[in-house]
Enzyme design. Structure first.
Site, PDB file in Angstrom:
ATOM      1  N   LYS A  53       0.695   0.422  15.093  1.00  0.00           N
ATOM      2  CA  LYS A  53       2.078   0.343  15.562  1.00  0.00           C
ATOM      3  C   LYS A  53       2.360  -0.839  16.504  1.00  0.00           C
ATOM      4  CE  LYS A  53       3.467   3.631  13.199  1.00  0.00           C
ATOM      5  NZ  LYS A  53       3.982   3.118  11.946  1.00  0.00           N
ATOM      6  N   PRO A  89      -4.510   1.029  18.531  1.00  0.00           N
ATOM      7  CA  PRO A  89      -4.249   0.502  17.181  1.00  0.00           C
ATOM      8  C   PRO A  89      -4.404   1.536  16.064  1.00  0.00           C
ATOM      9  CG  PRO A  89      -6.297  -0.371  18.076  1.00  0.00           C
ATOM     10  CD  PRO A  89      -5.650   0.371  19.175  1.00  0.00           C
ATOM     11  N   HIS A 139       0.850  -1.193   0.000  1.00  0.00           N
ATOM     12  CA  HIS A 139       0.000   0.000   0.000  1.00  0.00           C
ATOM     13  C   HIS A 139       0.885   1.242   0.000  1.00  0.00           C
ATOM     14  CE1 HIS A 139      -4.185  -1.542   1.251  1.00  0.00           C
ATOM     15  NE2 HIS A 139      -3.515  -2.486   0.625  1.00  0.00           N
ATOM     16  N   TYR A 173      -9.316   5.779   7.027  1.00  0.00           N
ATOM     17  CA  TYR A 173      -9.509   6.152   8.429  1.00  0.00           C
ATOM     18  C   TYR A 173     -10.517   7.303   8.446  1.00  0.00           C
ATOM     19  CZ  TYR A 173      -5.110   3.748   9.686  1.00  0.00           C
ATOM     20  OH  TYR A 173      -4.126   2.807   9.892  1.00  0.00           O
ATOM     21  N   TYR A 218       3.849   6.826   9.735  1.00  0.00           N
ATOM     22  CA  TYR A 218       2.987   5.692   9.397  1.00  0.00           C
ATOM     23  C   TYR A 218       3.800   4.547   8.773  1.00  0.00           C
ATOM     24  CZ  TYR A 218      -1.296   3.217   8.130  1.00  0.00           C
ATOM     25  OH  TYR A 218      -2.309   2.278   8.047  1.00  0.00           O
TER      26      TYR A 218
END
Ligand code: FAS
Ligand code: PHB
Length: 409
Positions: free
Chosen positions: A316, A312, A91, A220, A404
């Site tokens: 991580k 979450p 991704h 998200y 990220y």
């Protein structure tokens, strides 16, 4: 050995059986313990893994789904990444939405080509077990009453019950990879150990469904009703989450109620593309930030959730377990192969430096995207301003992206 027996009751001493002398006793057969075991084996360091649960139980847990590049590279080093390379989805970006506005984070463009791979933690664990089996590694399941002894001597031991009989392992070091609720962290005296904790007044209700994911990337979403996340495990296995009250009972969440709530929190175009279907797993996980300092004490070294927990939101948890294992495996190799103790002495400080930056990022993302029941209108405007800044700033997007994909080990 005399010291270790001192701690056992007299009756237990008569039954205790020295199972093996090993170099590293690893408590916990989750991703941290299994990956550490594999890396030590590949470097000729003898170790034994003690796992409380049956293997089927460990493999039934549905947890993380996003692998940082550092973890992918470590799994390659461990020679357990063949399926990951074949089935994992690279991704290069994801969407982050806030009250209907959508901001795309182009990870590759913002980080000079770095990305993440979507591949379930369950599959990582399965791949590790298969490799350990093939190497005839010692992974002992369904152990009970694991206890750590004589950690402040040169020959620590670990006692445990197996099939009703007390066993004992004598080791040079003990690696506590037993998650948040295991005994290892508790073996560090409270006079030495300092715990840092932040609990969140909500949980995540997660669902797995054999439906095509809503898109090719993760979404998200922050919304006035709460957080939602669209993730996946494959092109025909979707993973979704909605924020829920911490005291919610998963039995009160029918599939229909879940789908309706998820749709209501997603941007209109995403909600319109959602393919619903029956859930094959549903569970509620609490959210907390937690760090134990130090992450080592004498002959005990903690790795993974045994030492720290992140919400979450930033994906991580599993990835921090990986960087701990990266540092700890190299430190053990330096000790046993080069008689160099420095990396072990520096392990806690090295690992914590990365842990705290991941804690900060996970906390930031959680603060941005969740509905905090007690937040006032000023804090609500701060959330909106944070998202507005993110949308309008390349520097803000780059900061999000580099955290990220994972900061350097
Ligand atoms: P684990 O908890 O995975 O493994 C510890 C092992 O030790 C377990 O198998 C346990 O049975 C064993 N153990 C415990 N006590 C023992 C004892 N006394 N004796 C022997 N063995 C013992 N992270 C993400 O990045 N994304 C997510 O979406 C995400 N979702 C999560 C959902 C839930 C419900 C939970 C609990 C965690 C989630 N996490 C997520 C975090 C998770 O992935 C962890 O970071 C990851 O499992 C860490 O791996 P370990 O440190 O090996 O700990
Ligand atoms: C998941 O796919 O389970 C997942 C993905 C990203 C997160 C958390 C969980 O931040």
């Amino acid at each position: 050995r005399a010291a270790s027996f001192r701690l056992l009751s007299r009756a237990a001493q008569s039954r205790a059986t020295i199972l093996v002398k090993t170099q590293v006793a690893i408590i916990g057969g989750g991703p941290a313990g299994l990956l550490l075991s594999r890396l030590l084996h590949l470097n000729g360091i003898d170790n034994v893994v003690l796992e409380r649960r049956p293997r089927e139980y460990v493999l039934s847990r549905i947890r993380a789904g996003v692998l940082e590049q550092g973890l992918v590279e470590l799994l390659h080093e461990a020679d357990v990444d063949k399926r990951l390379q074949a089935e994992g989805e690279v991704h290069a970006g994801f969407d982050i939405a806030f009250h209907g506005d959508v901001c795309h984070i182009d990870l590759a463009e913002l980080t000079g080509g770095r990305n993440v791979v979507v591949y379930g933690q369950t599959e990582v664990t399965r791949d590790l077990y298969e490799a350990l089996d093939a190497a005839e590694a010692k992974v002992i399941h369904e152990v009970d009453n694991v206890a750590l002894h004589a950690l402040d001597t040169d020959n620590p031991t670990v006692t445990f019950d197996l099939n009703g009989q007390k066993q004992q392992i004598s080791a040079v070091f003990v690696a506590g990879c037993d998650g948040f609720h295991g005994p290892s962290r508790q073996a560090i005296p409270t006079s030495i150990r300092k715990d840092y904790e932040l609990t969140y007044p909500f949980g995540w209700l997660g669902m797995l469904s054999e439906t095509p994911p809503v898109g090719v990337e993760l979404v998200y979403a922050g919304h006035e009703s709460g957080f939602a996340l669209c993730s996946m495990r494959s092109r025909m296995l979707s993973r979704y989450y909605v924020q829920c009250p911490i005291d919610d009972d998963v039995a009160d969440w029918s599939d229909d109620r879940f789908w309706d709530e998820l749709k209501s929190r997603l941007p209109t175009n995403v909600a319109g593309a959602l393919v619903t279907g029956p859930s094959i797993e549903k569970s509620i996980a609490p959210l907390r930030s937690f760090v134990c300092e130090p992450m080592s004490w004498n002959r005990l070294f903690l790795a993974g959730d045994a030492a720290h927990i992140v919400p979450p939101t930033g994906a991580k948890g599993l990835n921090l377990a990986a960087s701990d294992v990266y540092y700890l495996s190299r430190a053990f190799i330096d000790y046993f192969d080069r008689d160099n103790e420095s990396p072990l002495e520096e392990y806690s400080g090295t690992a914590l430096a990365r842990v705290w930056k991941a804690e900060r990022f996970s906390w930031w993302m959680t603060r941005l995207l969740h509905l905090f029941p007690d937040q006032n209108n000023f804090e609500q405007n701060l959330q909106a301003a944070e998202f507005d800044y993110l949308q309008g700033s390349l520097a803000a997007k780059a900061t999000l992206a580099e955290n990220y994909v994972g900061l350097e080990y």
